[in-house]
Design a protein around this motif. Structure first.
Motif, mmCIF file in Angstrom:
data_model
loop_
_atom_site.group_PDB
_atom_site.id
_atom_site.type_symbol
_atom_site.label_atom_id
_atom_site.label_comp_id
_atom_site.label_asym_id
_atom_site.label_seq_id
_atom_site.Cartn_x
_atom_site.Cartn_y
_atom_site.Cartn_z
ATOM 1 N N ALA A 1 0.897 -0.953 0.171
ATOM 2 C CA ALA A 1 0.074 -0.017 -0.047
ATOM 3 C C ALA A 1 0.944 1.278 0.030
ATOM 4 O O ALA A 1 2.094 1.068 0.167
ATOM 5 C CB ALA A 1 -0.945 -0.047 1.032
ATOM 6 N N ALA B 1 0.861 5.484 0.967
ATOM 7 C CA ALA B 1 0.036 6.740 1.401
ATOM 8 C C ALA B 1 0.690 7.972 1.344
ATOM 9 O O ALA B 1 2.065 8.111 1.800
ATOM 10 C CB ALA B 1 -0.320 6.355 3.012
ATOM 11 N N ASP C 1 0.878 11.999 2.873
ATOM 12 C CA ASP C 1 0.214 12.394 4.246
ATOM 13 C C ASP C 1 0.715 13.987 4.303
ATOM 14 O O ASP C 1 2.060 14.455 3.994
ATOM 15 C CB ASP C 1 0.471 11.779 5.483
ATOM 16 C CG ASP C 1 2.021 11.159 5.440
ATOM 17 O OD1 ASP C 1 2.900 11.711 5.199
ATOM 18 O OD2 ASP C 1 1.990 9.952 5.442
ATOM 19 N N VAL D 1 -4.210 12.075 5.380
ATOM 20 C CA VAL D 1 -3.421 10.856 4.919
ATOM 21 C C VAL D 1 -4.377 10.369 3.885
ATOM 22 O O VAL D 1 -5.651 10.266 4.058
ATOM 23 C CB VAL D 1 -3.388 9.917 6.144
ATOM 24 C CG1 VAL D 1 -2.648 8.843 5.547
ATOM 25 C CG2 VAL D 1 -2.535 10.408 7.170
ATOM 26 N N HIS D 2 -3.627 10.115 2.779
ATOM 27 C CA HIS D 2 -4.352 9.606 1.585
ATOM 28 C C HIS D 2 -3.788 8.175 1.297
ATOM 29 O O HIS D 2 -2.583 8.155 0.898
ATOM 30 C CB HIS D 2 -4.085 10.511 0.409
ATOM 31 C CG HIS D 2 -5.108 11.490 0.564
ATOM 32 N ND1 HIS D 2 -6.266 11.852 0.031
ATOM 33 C CD2 HIS D 2 -4.683 12.894 0.998
ATOM 34 C CE1 HIS D 2 -6.906 13.249 0.397
ATOM 35 N NE2 HIS D 2 -5.897 13.716 0.765
ATOM 36 N N PHE D 3 -4.552 7.257 1.479
ATOM 37 C CA PHE D 3 -4.238 5.817 1.210
ATOM 38 C C PHE D 3 -4.428 5.538 -0.251
ATOM 39 O O PHE D 3 -5.520 5.665 -0.745
ATOM 40 C CB PHE D 3 -4.790 4.804 2.140
ATOM 41 C CG PHE D 3 -4.234 4.924 3.638
ATOM 42 C CD1 PHE D 3 -3.185 4.232 3.974
ATOM 43 C CD2 PHE D 3 -5.267 5.521 4.512
ATOM 44 C CE1 PHE D 3 -2.532 4.479 5.259
ATOM 45 C CE2 PHE D 3 -4.571 5.730 5.629
ATOM 46 C CZ PHE D 3 -3.161 4.849 6.304
ATOM 47 N N ARG D 4 -3.558 4.618 -0.950
ATOM 48 C CA ARG D 4 -3.740 4.158 -2.105
ATOM 49 C C ARG D 4 -4.002 2.361 -1.740
ATOM 50 O O ARG D 4 -3.296 1.863 -1.025
ATOM 51 C CB ARG D 4 -2.657 4.076 -3.085
ATOM 52 C CG ARG D 4 -2.732 5.399 -3.789
ATOM 53 C CD ARG D 4 -2.412 6.907 -3.006
ATOM 54 N NE ARG D 4 -2.132 7.867 -3.759
ATOM 55 C CZ ARG D 4 -1.764 9.057 -3.341
ATOM 56 N NH1 ARG D 4 -1.229 9.120 -2.046
ATOM 57 N NH2 ARG D 4 -1.391 9.786 -4.045
ATOM 58 N N GLN D 5 -4.873 1.912 -2.600
ATOM 59 C CA GLN D 5 -4.931 0.319 -2.447
ATOM 60 C C GLN D 5 -3.742 -0.241 -2.803
ATOM 61 O O GLN D 5 -2.742 0.150 -3.626
ATOM 62 C CB GLN D 5 -5.969 0.001 -3.391
ATOM 63 C CG GLN D 5 -7.375 0.420 -3.275
ATOM 64 C CD GLN D 5 -8.067 -0.088 -1.852
ATOM 65 O OE1 GLN D 5 -7.739 -1.353 -1.791
ATOM 66 N NE2 GLN D 5 -8.837 0.680 -1.261
#
Ligand SMILES: Cc1cc2nc3c(=O)[nH]c(=O)nc-3n(C[C@H](O)[C@H](O)[C@H](O)COP(=O)(O)OP(=O)(O)OC[C@H]3O[C@@H](n4cnc5c(N)ncnc54)[C@H](O)[C@@H]3O)c2cc1C
Length: 106
Positions: A65, A67, A69, A79-83
């Motif tokens: 994964a 992220a 931030d 915070v932005h998470f990517r799959q």
């Protein structure tokens, strides 16, 4: 900034502190280096640390994964998470190899 890296305790929104992470230590070091260079050139210090970073989270199945931030966001850390994807795992490996080469070339 009087110190950089893990030795610091930088307050952020919500009564928390900036996480102790290499990505922040590196960004802080770059700000210090730029400001020293500006000082030597008798220029105004141009750079400030912006609290932004990124990290990988390895899943051990060939995927990771990712992220990004912004820990200086006003309300709370943004915070932005990517799959999890194979491409983030490959990016993590490239990142690791970059730093390994940096250590070897010193
Ligand atoms: C298991 C683990 C996993 C991590 N994973 C990540 C990650 O995935 N991503 C990320 O961004 N961060 C990660 N971190 C955090 C990251 O390693 C630290 O935030 C980063 O190394 C801090 O850098 P620094 O230069 O402030 O301190 P350090 O890297 O600790 O460097 C300090 C140096 O000072 C030396 N030193 C200490 N005392 C003295 C003294 N009296 N005289 C001379 N030298 C001295 C130490 O030996 C050391 O070499 C991880 C940390 C751990 C422990």
């Amino acid at each position: 900034m009087l110190a950089i890296g893990d030795v610091t305790a930088i307050p952020i929104a919500g009564g928390r502190f900036l996480p102790k992470a290499g990505v922040f230590a590196e960004a802080e070091a770059e700000v210090v280096a730029r400001n020293i260079a500006a000082d030597l050139a008798r220029q105004r210090p141009p750079a400030t640390f912006d609290g932004k970073g990124a990290c990988f989270g390895e899943l051990s199945d060939g995927r990771a994964a990712f992220a990004t931030d912004d820990f200086y966001a006003t309300e709370a850390p943004d915070v932005h998470f990517r799959q999890p994807r194979k491409r983030w795992h490959l990016a993590k490996v490239a990142f690791e190899q970059y730093w390994t080469r940096c250590g070897v070339s010193r």
